[in-house]
Design a protein around this motif. Structure first.
Motif, mmCIF file in Angstrom:
data_model
loop_
_atom_site.group_PDB
_atom_site.id
_atom_site.type_symbol
_atom_site.label_atom_id
_atom_site.label_comp_id
_atom_site.label_asym_id
_atom_site.label_seq_id
_atom_site.Cartn_x
_atom_site.Cartn_y
_atom_site.Cartn_z
ATOM 1 N N ILE A 13 88.418 55.362 47.186
ATOM 2 C CA ILE A 13 87.607 54.426 46.406
ATOM 3 C C ILE A 13 87.806 54.820 44.956
ATOM 4 O O ILE A 13 87.462 55.927 44.559
ATOM 5 C CB ILE A 13 86.124 54.486 46.811
ATOM 6 C CG1 ILE A 13 85.967 54.094 48.277
ATOM 7 C CG2 ILE A 13 85.304 53.575 45.915
ATOM 8 C CD1 ILE A 13 84.560 54.198 48.810
ATOM 9 N N VAL A 14 88.409 53.902 44.191
ATOM 10 C CA VAL A 14 88.843 54.217 42.831
ATOM 11 C C VAL A 14 88.145 53.297 41.832
ATOM 12 O O VAL A 14 88.070 52.084 42.044
ATOM 13 C CB VAL A 14 90.374 54.058 42.714
ATOM 14 C CG1 VAL A 14 90.856 54.403 41.331
ATOM 15 C CG2 VAL A 14 91.073 54.905 43.752
ATOM 16 N N TYR A 15 87.666 53.889 40.757
ATOM 17 C CA TYR A 15 87.053 53.125 39.667
ATOM 18 C C TYR A 15 88.110 52.257 38.989
ATOM 19 O O TYR A 15 89.206 52.728 38.688
ATOM 20 C CB TYR A 15 86.423 54.094 38.663
ATOM 21 C CG TYR A 15 85.955 53.443 37.389
ATOM 22 C CD1 TYR A 15 84.749 52.757 37.342
ATOM 23 C CD2 TYR A 15 86.716 53.509 36.227
ATOM 24 C CE1 TYR A 15 84.303 52.160 36.178
ATOM 25 C CE2 TYR A 15 86.279 52.920 35.058
ATOM 26 C CZ TYR A 15 85.081 52.244 35.039
ATOM 27 O OH TYR A 15 84.653 51.647 33.887
ATOM 28 N N VAL A 16 87.795 50.981 38.744
ATOM 29 C CA VAL A 16 88.730 50.070 38.085
ATOM 30 C C VAL A 16 88.317 49.862 36.632
ATOM 31 O O VAL A 16 89.082 50.153 35.717
ATOM 32 C CB VAL A 16 88.802 48.709 38.822
ATOM 33 C CG1 VAL A 16 89.699 47.742 38.083
ATOM 34 C CG2 VAL A 16 89.274 48.902 40.240
ATOM 35 N N CYS B 42 91.027 60.445 49.680
ATOM 36 C CA CYS B 42 92.131 60.566 48.716
ATOM 37 C C CYS B 42 91.753 59.937 47.372
ATOM 38 O O CYS B 42 92.631 59.546 46.604
ATOM 39 C CB CYS B 42 93.381 59.893 49.276
ATOM 40 S SG CYS B 42 93.941 60.558 50.852
ATOM 41 N N SER B 43 90.469 59.832 47.086
ATOM 42 C CA SER B 43 90.008 59.138 45.884
ATOM 43 C C SER B 43 90.486 59.796 44.599
ATOM 44 O O SER B 43 90.636 59.122 43.585
ATOM 45 C CB SER B 43 88.479 59.039 45.881
ATOM 46 O OG SER B 43 88.037 58.283 46.982
ATOM 47 N N THR B 44 90.730 61.086 44.626
ATOM 48 C CA THR B 44 91.174 61.767 43.410
ATOM 49 C C THR B 44 92.692 61.773 43.257
ATOM 50 O O THR B 44 93.202 62.255 42.261
ATOM 51 C CB THR B 44 90.660 63.226 43.394
ATOM 52 O OG1 THR B 44 91.162 63.899 44.544
ATOM 53 C CG2 THR B 44 89.140 63.262 43.376
ATOM 54 N N PHE B 45 93.404 61.249 44.247
ATOM 55 C CA PHE B 45 94.865 61.235 44.202
ATOM 56 C C PHE B 45 95.359 60.106 43.298
ATOM 57 O O PHE B 45 94.782 59.022 43.276
ATOM 58 C CB PHE B 45 95.460 61.013 45.582
ATOM 59 C CG PHE B 45 95.217 62.120 46.575
ATOM 60 C CD1 PHE B 45 94.439 63.221 46.263
ATOM 61 C CD2 PHE B 45 95.759 62.063 47.834
ATOM 62 C CE1 PHE B 45 94.213 64.228 47.174
ATOM 63 C CE2 PHE B 45 95.535 63.067 48.767
ATOM 64 C CZ PHE B 45 94.762 64.152 48.431
ATOM 65 N N ALA B 46 96.459 60.354 42.609
ATOM 66 C CA ALA B 46 97.131 59.294 41.858
ATOM 67 C C ALA B 46 97.715 58.300 42.861
ATOM 68 O O ALA B 46 97.927 58.625 44.033
ATOM 69 C CB ALA B 46 98.244 59.884 40.998
ATOM 70 N N ASP B 47 97.987 57.082 42.403
ATOM 71 C CA ASP B 47 98.508 56.040 43.293
ATOM 72 C C ASP B 47 99.751 56.511 44.049
ATOM 73 O O ASP B 47 99.868 56.305 45.253
ATOM 74 C CB ASP B 47 98.834 54.766 42.508
ATOM 75 C CG ASP B 47 97.590 54.077 41.992
ATOM 76 O OD1 ASP B 47 96.487 54.363 42.507
ATOM 77 O OD2 ASP B 47 97.721 53.247 41.081
ATOM 78 N N VAL C 113 100.252 56.946 48.174
ATOM 79 C CA VAL C 113 101.313 56.256 48.920
ATOM 80 C C VAL C 113 102.157 57.276 49.695
ATOM 81 O O VAL C 113 102.517 57.047 50.852
ATOM 82 C CB VAL C 113 102.192 55.397 47.974
ATOM 83 C CG1 VAL C 113 103.418 54.873 48.684
ATOM 84 C CG2 VAL C 113 101.371 54.256 47.395
ATOM 85 N N GLU C 114 102.447 58.412 49.076
ATOM 86 C CA GLU C 114 103.208 59.461 49.764
ATOM 87 C C GLU C 114 102.448 59.969 50.991
ATOM 88 O O GLU C 114 103.045 60.190 52.044
ATOM 89 C CB GLU C 114 103.482 60.635 48.824
ATOM 90 C CG GLU C 114 104.551 60.367 47.797
ATOM 91 C CD GLU C 114 104.736 61.547 46.852
ATOM 92 O OE1 GLU C 114 104.407 62.698 47.230
ATOM 93 O OE2 GLU C 114 105.190 61.311 45.722
#
Length: 185
Positions: free
Chosen positions: A110-113, A47-52, A56-57
């Motif tokens: 895994i999301v870039y910060v 789900c790395s490309t999903f918005a936060d 959560v949904e």
């Protein structure tokens, strides 16, 4: 040839056999399951490309249809550009850990910060060449003198510490582990 010194090695720890999914795991269920067999289906959804909010949904929707076992969350620091390959690098450890706790469905991301600059020490082996000249005078049988110069060159290796500035890419990794109800026969 270069050698990284211990300070720089701190950035490489994830690659040293530590399963960070397991190390950061927080259980949500008192119920324990046997490890998932190798031939059993394990659904792992990236789900790395999903918005936060969409992630959560997805987790909430999964909780309606399966038992929530727990979650993992940790940070990844990289001095090299990982790009989209970082998900593939961590996926094997994720699947192995999910199987070990009996999870059969996993949502992970895994999301870039951000990127930070840091100073890093690195040791370099550098050749050092020393040249010496040896001049000698010899007397010939006829009484004349002859001067000759010999060049002596030696090469030694010395280690020097070099300070350099590097970019550290920071990522946040998270996973939610689920166990689906067995299908009625």
């Amino acid at each position: 040839m270069t050698r990284l010194i211990p300070i720089a090695l701190l950035f490489l720890l994830p690659a040293c056999g530590v399963n960070e999914w397991e190390m950061s795991y927080q259980t949500l269920s008192e119920e324990r399951f046997a490890p998932l067999p190798k031939d059993a289906t394990l659904d792992v959804v990236d789900c790395s490309t999903f918005a936060d909010s969409l992630y959560v949904e997805k987790v909430e929707a999964a909780e309606e249809n399966a038992r929530s076992l727990g979650y993992s969350r940790f940070e990844i620091n990289r001095t090299r550009g990982a790009g989209s390959t970082i998900q593939a690098e961590y996926r094997g450890d994720l699947e192995a850990f999910a199987r070990s706790i009996g999870a059969d469905f996993v949502l992970f991301r895994i999301v870039y910060v951000d990127t930070q600059r840091a100073r890093e020490l690195e040791s370099w082996d550098i050749p050092r060449t020393d040249t010496h000249y040896l001049t000698t005078t010899t007397r010939n049988p006829d009484g004349s003198r002859t001067r000759s110069t010999t060049t002596i060159t030696t090469t030694n290796w010395e280690t020097r510490l070099i300070t350099r500035t590097v970019n550290i890419d920071r990522f946040t990794a998270s996973a939610a582990y689920f166990r689906r109800e067995p299908d009625p026969d």
